[in-house]
Write a protein that holds these residues in place. Structure first.
Motif, PDB file in Angstrom:
ATOM      1  N   LEU A  73       0.842  -1.199   0.000  1.00  7.49           N
ATOM      2  CA  LEU A  73       0.000   0.000   0.000  1.00  7.49           C
ATOM      3  C   LEU A  73       0.874   1.245   0.000  1.00  7.49           C
ATOM      4  N   ASP A  74       0.641   2.129  -0.953  1.00  9.04           N
ATOM      5  CA  ASP A  74       1.344   3.411  -0.976  1.00  9.04           C
ATOM      6  C   ASP A  74       0.461   4.448  -1.655  1.00  9.04           C
ATOM      7  N   GLU A  75       0.997   5.649  -1.854  1.00  9.27           N
ATOM      8  CA  GLU A  75       0.197   6.753  -2.386  1.00  9.27           C
ATOM      9  C   GLU A  75      -0.251   6.533  -3.830  1.00  9.27           C
ATOM     10  N   LYS A  76       0.372   5.569  -4.524  1.00  6.50           N
ATOM     11  CA  LYS A  76      -0.031   5.281  -5.898  1.00  6.50           C
ATOM     12  C   LYS A  76      -1.170   4.268  -5.975  1.00  6.50           C
ATOM     13  N   THR A  77      -1.496   3.634  -4.851  1.00  2.00           N
ATOM     14  CA  THR A  77      -2.473   2.549  -4.866  1.00  2.00           C
ATOM     15  C   THR A  77      -3.895   3.082  -4.936  1.00  2.00           C
ATOM     16  N   SER A  78      -4.678   2.483  -5.811  1.00  2.00           N
ATOM     17  CA  SER A  78      -6.106   2.806  -5.901  1.00  2.00           C
ATOM     18  C   SER A  78      -6.865   1.562  -6.332  1.00  2.00           C
ATOM     19  N   VAL A  79      -8.168   1.527  -6.026  1.00  2.00           N
ATOM     20  CA  VAL A  79      -9.007   0.399  -6.436  1.00  2.00           C
ATOM     21  C   VAL A  79     -10.306   0.932  -7.035  1.00  2.00           C
ATOM     22  N   VAL A  80     -10.885   0.136  -7.926  1.00  2.00           N
ATOM     23  CA  VAL A  80     -12.186   0.445  -8.512  1.00  2.00           C
ATOM     24  C   VAL A  80     -13.047  -0.803  -8.363  1.00  2.00           C
ATOM     25  N   MET A  81     -14.236  -0.621  -7.788  1.00  2.00           N
ATOM     26  CA  MET A  81     -15.184  -1.718  -7.658  1.00  2.00           C
ATOM     27  C   MET A  81     -16.255  -1.583  -8.737  1.00  2.00           C
ATOM     28  N   PHE A  82     -16.615  -2.709  -9.347  1.00  2.00           N
ATOM     29  CA  PHE A  82     -17.650  -2.746 -10.385  1.00  2.00           C
ATOM     30  C   PHE A  82     -18.736  -3.734  -9.971  1.00  2.00           C
ATOM     31  N   ASP A  83     -19.973  -3.421 -10.339  1.00  4.16           N
ATOM     32  CA  ASP A  83     -21.089  -4.319 -10.053  1.00  4.16           C
ATOM     33  C   ASP A  83     -22.033  -4.327 -11.250  1.00  4.16           C
ATOM     34  N   LEU A  84     -22.497  -5.526 -11.629  1.00  5.15           N
ATOM     35  CA  LEU A  84     -23.406  -5.655 -12.767  1.00  5.15           C
ATOM     36  C   LEU A  84     -24.851  -5.561 -12.267  1.00  5.15           C
ATOM     37  N   ASN A  85     -25.565  -4.562 -12.729  1.00  2.00           N
ATOM     38  CA  ASN A  85     -26.957  -4.353 -12.317  1.00  2.00           C
ATOM     39  C   ASN A  85     -27.864  -5.416 -12.948  1.00  2.00           C
ATOM     40  N   ASN A  86     -28.807  -5.882 -12.148  1.00  2.00           N
ATOM     41  CA  ASN A  86     -29.905  -6.736 -12.636  1.00  2.00           C
ATOM     42  C   ASN A  86     -29.427  -8.078 -13.203  1.00  2.00           C
ATOM     43  N   LEU A  87     -28.307  -8.599 -12.726  1.00  2.00           N
ATOM     44  CA  LEU A  87     -27.861  -9.896 -13.220  1.00  2.00           C
ATOM     45  C   LEU A  87     -28.806 -11.005 -12.783  1.00  2.00           C
ATOM     46  N   LYS A  88     -29.308 -10.931 -11.519  1.00  2.00           N
ATOM     47  CA  LYS A  88     -30.230 -11.968 -11.025  1.00  2.00           C
ATOM     48  C   LYS A  88     -31.528 -11.961 -11.829  1.00  2.00           C
ATOM     49  N   LYS A  89     -32.024 -10.756 -12.138  1.00  2.00           N
ATOM     50  CA  LYS A  89     -33.250 -10.646 -12.927  1.00  2.00           C
ATOM     51  C   LYS A  89     -33.051 -11.242 -14.322  1.00  2.00           C
ATOM     52  N   CYS A  90     -31.846 -11.013 -14.885  1.00  2.00           N
ATOM     53  CA  CYS A  90     -31.533 -11.542 -16.226  1.00  2.00           C
ATOM     54  C   CYS A  90     -31.519 -13.075 -16.190  1.00  2.00           C
ATOM     55  N   ASN A  91     -30.930 -13.651 -15.126  1.00  2.22           N
ATOM     56  CA  ASN A  91     -30.891 -15.106 -15.004  1.00  2.22           C
ATOM     57  C   ASN A  91     -32.288 -15.702 -14.841  1.00  2.22           C
ATOM     58  N   ASP A  92     -33.120 -15.023 -14.024  1.00  2.66           N
ATOM     59  CA  ASP A  92     -34.460 -15.551 -13.740  1.00  2.66           C
ATOM     60  C   ASP A  92     -35.373 -15.457 -14.946  1.00  2.66           C
ATOM     61  N   ASN A  93     -35.285 -14.342 -15.685  1.00  2.00           N
ATOM     62  CA  ASN A  93     -36.224 -14.105 -16.783  1.00  2.00           C
ATOM     63  C   ASN A  93     -35.749 -14.668 -18.117  1.00  2.00           C
ATOM     64  N   LEU A  94     -34.420 -14.622 -18.371  1.00  3.47           N
ATOM     65  CA  LEU A  94     -33.906 -15.008 -19.687  1.00  3.47           C
ATOM     66  C   LEU A  94     -33.103 -16.310 -19.668  1.00  3.47           C
ATOM     67  N   GLY A  95     -32.758 -16.783 -18.487  1.00  3.06           N
ATOM     68  CA  GLY A  95     -32.009 -18.030 -18.386  1.00  3.06           C
ATOM     69  C   GLY A  95     -30.533 -17.778 -18.068  1.00  3.06           C
ATOM     70  N   HIS A  96     -29.898 -18.796 -17.497  1.00  6.44           N
ATOM     71  CA  HIS A  96     -28.510 -18.636 -17.073  1.00  6.44           C
ATOM     72  C   HIS A  96     -27.536 -18.508 -18.246  1.00  6.44           C
ATOM     73  N   SER A  97     -27.872 -19.050 -19.388  1.00 12.14           N
ATOM     74  CA  SER A  97     -26.986 -18.908 -20.548  1.00 12.14           C
ATOM     75  C   SER A  97     -26.894 -17.454 -20.990  1.00 12.14           C
ATOM     76  N   ILE A  98     -28.049 -16.733 -20.922  1.00 15.14           N
ATOM     77  CA  ILE A  98     -28.036 -15.300 -21.249  1.00 15.14           C
ATOM     78  C   ILE A  98     -27.328 -14.535 -20.141  1.00 15.14           C
ATOM     79  N   GLY A  99     -27.500 -14.990 -18.900  1.00 16.44           N
ATOM     80  CA  GLY A  99     -26.789 -14.352 -17.780  1.00 16.44           C
ATOM     81  C   GLY A  99     -25.281 -14.497 -17.918  1.00 16.44           C
ATOM     82  N   ASP A 100     -24.844 -15.673 -18.373  1.00 15.27           N
ATOM     83  CA  ASP A 100     -23.405 -15.878 -18.598  1.00 15.27           C
ATOM     84  C   ASP A 100     -22.891 -14.953 -19.699  1.00 15.27           C
ATOM     85  N   MET A 101     -23.733 -14.770 -20.748  1.00 16.91           N
ATOM     86  CA  MET A 101     -23.339 -13.857 -21.825  1.00 16.91           C
ATOM     87  C   MET A 101     -23.212 -12.435 -21.293  1.00 16.91           C
ATOM     88  N   TYR A 102     -24.115 -12.053 -20.396  1.00 15.39           N
ATOM     89  CA  TYR A 102     -24.078 -10.731 -19.759  1.00 15.39           C
ATOM     90  C   TYR A 102     -22.728 -10.544 -19.046  1.00 15.39           C
TER      91      TYR A 102
END
Length: 520
Positions: free
Chosen positions: A391-420
C-alpha cells in the motif's frame, strides 16, 4: 544437416576432379630443397644457404613456414625479402606466416637468416619449398579446404544457436547453455579460420592476426565452462568458481602483461592451455556426476560421446600447435565441428523440451488464477495479490457491479446471464486494461487494483464505460446492461490495510448503482 551433406559433396568433388582449383599434375613441380649449409650463429639465429642452380625452368618462388621468427633473404649482398617483428603494445612478434619469396632469374644460390623471437621456436626445423608461386599458393589453399569448411560450419552452428536463443529468449531465459554454446562456437570458428594455412597466406598483418588469435583462444574456456555447468546441471560450487576465477584472472593477467611488455601472449599460451584442460576435466567430472544420478541419462551419454570426440580433436590441435604440424588441421576442426553439432542439437532439443514444459506449467497456473467465464483473474488470485501488494500513495481500487444480473438469469435463463457477464467483463477490460489487473471477486462483482489511476482519469474512463454500455444496449441483444463503479485511492493515516480502501470504493460503487437505477 542437408547443408552439411551438400558441403561435404562439394569438398569431395574439389579433391577428386582433375580440373579442380589445384591441379595434381603440377604438384610434382613443387620440390623440397635441402640447404647446402646451415650455420648456427648464436642461440637464436641460423643462416641457411640454398642452392637452386639445378631447379627446373619456371620455378622462381621460395616458400617456407616461420613461427614467430624474423626473416631475411639475401641474393648475394642484396636483401630481397625481410620480415621484422612488430613493435606495438599489442604485439612484438612476426606471427606465424608462410613466407613466399620471389627469386630473380639467374640466381643460383641465396641465404636465409632466421632469428627466433621466442626460445620455444628454436628447436623447430625450417622446410624450404621451391617452385611456381601460383602452384604453391594453390596447394596451400587446397590443403586448407577441409579446415576452412569446418571453421565456417562451426560459425554457422554458433549463429543458429544464438538466433534460436534470441528468438526464444522470453521462454528460455534460464537456458544460458544455448547462449554460451553459441558464443563458444562463433569464437572457436573464427579462431579456426584465422589459423588455417589459407588465412596465413591471405592475411598479411600476421602480428595483428597473432594477437587476435591468442585473444580468441584465451576467450574460449569461459563460455564453455558456463555452458558445461548449466547444460549438465552440475551442482558443485567450489570447483566451478575456482576454475572460473582462474580463467578470468588468466585472461585479464595475460592481457595486462602483454600491454605492459612483461610477457607476450605467445609466451603465456601455456596458461590458456591449462584453462582448456581444466574445462575438459570439469566436463568429464560433470558427466560422471550425471551418470551417478541417472545411469541411463541421454544427456550424459551424448556428452560422453562428445567428450571423446573433443579429446581426440583437442589432442590433434595441441600437437599441431606444439610441433607446428599443419597437415592434420582439417581433421581436428572436423572433430570440433562434430562435437559442437552434437551438443548444439541436444542443447536445442533440451531447451525446446524445457520451453514446452514451462508453457504447460504457465497454462496450468493461468487456469488456477483465471475465471474461465469472464477471462478475468479469480478471487484466489485477488487475495494472493493483495497480500503481496504494498500500500502506498499510488495505490487505488475500482469496484464494479453488474446491475440486474439476477433478474436476467431468472427471466432469460442462465446462458443469457453468462453472456451478460462475459460481455460486461470484455467492456470493462477494454477500457481499464492499461491501469491494472481486473478480478472477478463475486458473481456480479469485479475489482481493479491499480498503481497508475487517479480520480480525474477514473471519471473520464467511467464516462467512456457508460457510453460503451449504452451502445451495447442499443444493439438489441435482449440484455439491458448496467455497470456501476466506485473509485477509492490510498489515504495516509486512514488506510492501514486494503479492507478500508475496498470498503470506501464499495460504498461509492453503491452510490453510483442507485443513480443508474434512478435514471432507468
Amino acid at each position: 544437416m542437408w547443408l552439411i551433406l551438400v558441403m561435404l559433396c562439394v569438398l569431395i568433388c574439389a579433391f577428386t576432379l582433375s580440373d579442380n582449383v589445384y591441379r595434381m599434375d603440377l604438384a610434382s613441380e613443387i620440390e623440397v630443397i635441402e640447404p647446402v649449409d646451415v650455420q648456427q650463429i648464436c642461440n637464436d639465429k641460423k643462416v641457411y644457404t640454398v642452392d637452386v642452380s639445378n631447379q627446373k625452368p619456371g620455378a622462381h618462388t621460395l616458400m617456407f613456414y616461420s613461427v614467430h621468427q624474423e626473416v631475411e633473404v639475401f641474393d648475394g649482398e642484396q636483401v630481397i625479402y625481410k620480415r621484422n617483428r612488430c613493435n606495438s603494445m599489442f604485439s612484438h612478434t612476426t606471427g606465424a606466416v608462410y613466407n613466399l619469396v620471389s627469386i630473380n632469374e639467374g640466381t643460383t644460390a641465396f641465404k636465409i637468416t632466421i632469428r627466433d623471437i621466442y626460445p620455444s621456436t628454436r628447436s623447430e626445423d625450417i622446410i624450404f619449398y621451391y617452385g611456381n608461386g601460383m602452384d604453391i599458393v594453390q596447394q596451400l589453399v587446397k590443403s586448407s579446404l577441409l579446415g576452412l569448411f569446418a571453421g565456417a560450419m562451426i560459425i554457422a552452428v554458433g549463429i543458429c544457436l544464438l538466433v534460436f536463443w534470441g528468438y526464444n529468449r522470453k521462454d528460455i531465459v534460464e537456458h544460458v547453455d544455448v547462449l554460451h554454446l553459441g558464443l563458444f562456437s562463433i569464437i572457436f570458428g573464427i579462431y579456426s579460420l584465422g589459423e588455417s594455412q589459407a588465412a596465413t597466406i591471405w592475411l598479411e598483418n600476421r602480428a595483428a592476426c597473432s594477437y587476435i588469435q591468442f585473444t580468441l583462444l584465451m576467450s574460449l574456456p569461459i563460455p564453455f565452462l558456463i555452458f558445461t555447468r548449466n547444460f549438465l546441471q552440475t551442482k558443485d560450487r567450489f570447483v566451478y568458481k575456482a576454475i572460473f576465477v582462474y580463467e578470468f584472472v588468466q585472461v585479464a593477467g595475460c592481457q595486462l602483461m602483454q600491454f605492459a611488455g612483461l610477457a607476450e601472449l605467445k609466451e603465456t599460451a601455456i596458461l590458456t592451455h591449462i584453462s582448456i584442460v581444466l574445462d575438459v576435466i570439469y566436463m568429464f567430472y560433470s558427466i560422471i556426476s550425471l551418470f551417478r544420478i541417472n545411469l541411463r541419462s541421454r544427456r550424459a551419454m551424448i556428452n560422453l560421446i562428445g567428450f571423446l570426440i573433443l579429446i581426440v580433436a583437442m589432442s590433434i590441435d595441441m600437437i599441431n600447435y606444439y610441433t607446428s604440424v599443419q597437415y592434420s588441421e582439417g581433421f581436428a576442426k572436423i572433430g570440433f565441428l562434430v562435437f559442437i553439432i552434437l551438443l548444439g542439437a541436444e542443447t536445442a532439443r533440451n531447451s525446446i523440451s524445457k520451453t514446452n514444459e514451462n508453457k504447460k506449467i504457465s497454462i496450468y497456473r493461468e487456469m488456477a488464477t483465471k475465471d474461465i467465464l469472464s477471462g478475468c483473474y479469480n478471487r484466489n488470485a485477488f487475495e494472493e495479490d493483495l497480500r503481496e501488494t504494498v500500500l502506498d500513495e499510488k495505490t487505488s481500487v475500482v469496484m464494479f457491479d453488474l446491475n440486474n444480473l439476477k433478474k436476467c438469469n431468472d427471466n432469460l435463463g442462465h446462458s443469457i446471464g453468462d453472456m451478460y457477464i462475459m460481455d460486461a467483463a470484455k467492456i470493462i477490460r477494454s477500457i481499464f486494461k492499461h491501469y491494472g489487473k481486473l478480478y472477478r471477486i463475486g458473481g456480479d462483482e469485479f475489482c481493479l487494483v491499480s498503481k497508475s489511476l487517479n480520480e480525474k482519469r477514473f471519471e473520464q474512463l467511467r464516462e467512456k464505460l457508460q457510453n460503451e454500455v449504452d451502445f451495447y444496449d442499443n444493439k438489441g441483444t435482449g440484455i439491458i446492461m448496467g455497470i456501476a463503479s466506485g473509485y477509492s485511492d490510498y489515504m495516509p493515516g486512514v488506510d492501514y490495510s486494503f479492507d478500508t480502501l475496498l470498503d470506501r470504493a464499495d460504498e461509492r460503487m453503491y452510490e453510483n448503482k442507485k443513480k443508474l437505477k434512478a435514471k432507468s
